[in-house]
Write a protein that holds these residues in place. Structure first.
Motif: not given
Length: 418
Positions: A14-35
């Motif tokens: 759940g922590r990584e879900f929240a982190i990745a979701k928050k990073l994806k909100e940024s207009d500067d970011v094209a892709h967020v991968y999670c492994a």
């Protein structure tokens, strides 16, 4: 080379879900991968990667091949095992402390020695390698007493023994399970708080503060877990007490990192207890916490991407802007958690509930045919103009969920008067 920003998050909860979701909100970011990610992440635009979080060589190769600007490490075991050191050796940017600094979480004794060396207030303690010696001195701090496994235990290696018999039984069980060292610690009394800071080599910013609920069952009963719910902000914490935490705990911690030669670029969790003698540290974690991350990131108006990007590159850290809205979350866990969590039960969630978000964790299948995969399955979240409003949204939603094979705490937020 391309100008688009690609990021990699390591972990699957759940922590990584929240982190990745928050990073994806940024207009500067094209892709967020999670492994390796989890089945819920594609629903928020995060691309999962089928690589184990402990397969450092494959993660490095992926980051190189996908032009990843930097990697954000979620789980503590990766950090203790040296993922940051290996990424640096490959010339890659990564957010998290190196293996030496990660010992602040990897070893309870190491962290307590650090606190004592640098004047960070904490409990009195003694560390033992020998079971007989520990049993002979088990009463030295009176009761209740805190007994900790020295190494990583996923937030569950702590027992608060209420009397001599429970302490003896706990110590014997811990040594029998293979523990090489056990820490006996004075019990501290008072309200607990979770403070998170982003550190860039001696500079820091404080994220929104939260309160976690570690025990499995209502009224703080049952075994310690990784956390059963959290909320932010904390109306019961005064401005003056928060400032004392900064002056008496955060500042000496940062000075200790600098004076000790730690080149720390990452997040640090400080578990605090406000005793009658002032704030004291219960423990350090060298990363963001679960489930607090899920409630503090929605309140963070400063772009997480910009904050981490500056921290990694030693640029001035942006000021932290917090939303005035409240954030509240309750964990839905498998029956038997944390000792023997059930696997495979069907998890049915009501659809289209206004104001509700789901941060997925240990689940399998698809979002329309969801099953538990053990432990903490997911977190039900809501924001509101007040904590009470957010609280009511979450608990009203939880009442609609069939609970076969699952459970949750009903008293998250009670310490804030909810």
């Amino acid at each position: 080379m391309t100008d688009e920003v690609n990021l990699l998050v390591i972990g699957q909860g759940g922590r990584e879900f929240a982190i990745a979701k928050k990073l994806k909100e940024s207009d500067d970011v094209a892709h967020v991968y999670c492994a390796p990610g989890n089945v819920g992440m594609p629903s928020v635009g995060v691309e999962t990667v089928n690589i184990s979080e402990n397969d450092f060589a494959s993660l490095i190769k992926f980051a190189q091949e996908h032009n990843v600007r930097w990697t954000f490490v979620g789980p503590e075991d990766c950090l203790v095992d040296g993922i940051v050191d290996e990424f640096h050796a490959a010339g890659l940017k990564i957010f998290g402390p190196d293996a030496r600094a990660a010992q602040l979480e990897g070893s309870k004794e190491y962290a307590l020695n650090f606190m004592n060396n640098y004047g960070v207030p904490t409990a009195d303690y003694v560390s033992y390698r020998d079971q007989t010696a520990l049993l002979n001195n088990v009463d030295q701090f009176g009761y209740p007493v805190v007994i900790k496994e020295n190494g990583l235990a996923g937030g569950k290696g702590v027992v608060i023994a209420k009397d001599h018999d429970e302490a003896v039984q706990t110590i014997k069980e811990m040594f029998a399970s293979g523990q090489a060292r056990i820490v006996l610690e004075e019990y501290l009394s008072g309200p607990e708080y979770s403070m998170f800071i982003v550190i860039s080599n001696g500079h820091y910013r404080i994220l929104p503060i939260a309160q976690d609920h570690k025990r499995a069952y209502d009224d703080d009963r049952g075994p310690n877990t990784g956390g059963m719910g959290a909320y932010s902000p904390l109306p019961q914490l005064s401005v003056s007490d928060r400032q004392r935490m900064i002056d008496e705990v955060v500042e000496p911690t940062i000075k200790g990192l600098v004076n000790g030669g730690y080149h720390y670029h990452g997040a640090l969790y400080i578990g605090l207890i406000l005793t009658k003698d002032g704030p004291k540290v219960i423990e350090y974690n060298v990363r963001l916490g679960d489930p607090e991350t899920q409630v503090i990131l929605p309140r963070l108006e400063t772009a997480l991407y910009q904050l981490v990007d500056a921290a990694i590159d030693d640029r001035p850290l942006p000021e932290i802007k917090e939303s005035s809205a409240a954030s509240f979350g309750v964990v839905l866990a498998s029956q038997g958690y944390p000792q023997k969590p059930l696997h495979g039960q069907k998890v049915t969630l009501p659809l289209n509930s206004a104001g509700i978000e789901i941060d997925y964790a240990n689940v399998a299948g698809t979002l329309t045919d969801l099953h538990g995969a053990g432990g903490r399955l997911l977190m039900i979240l809501a924001q509101g103009s007040t904590l009470q409003e957010a609280h009511d949204r979450v608990y009203n939603y939880l009442e609609e969920i069939p609970l076969a094979g699952c459970f949750y705490r009903h008293d998250i937020g009670a310490k804030a008067g909810l």
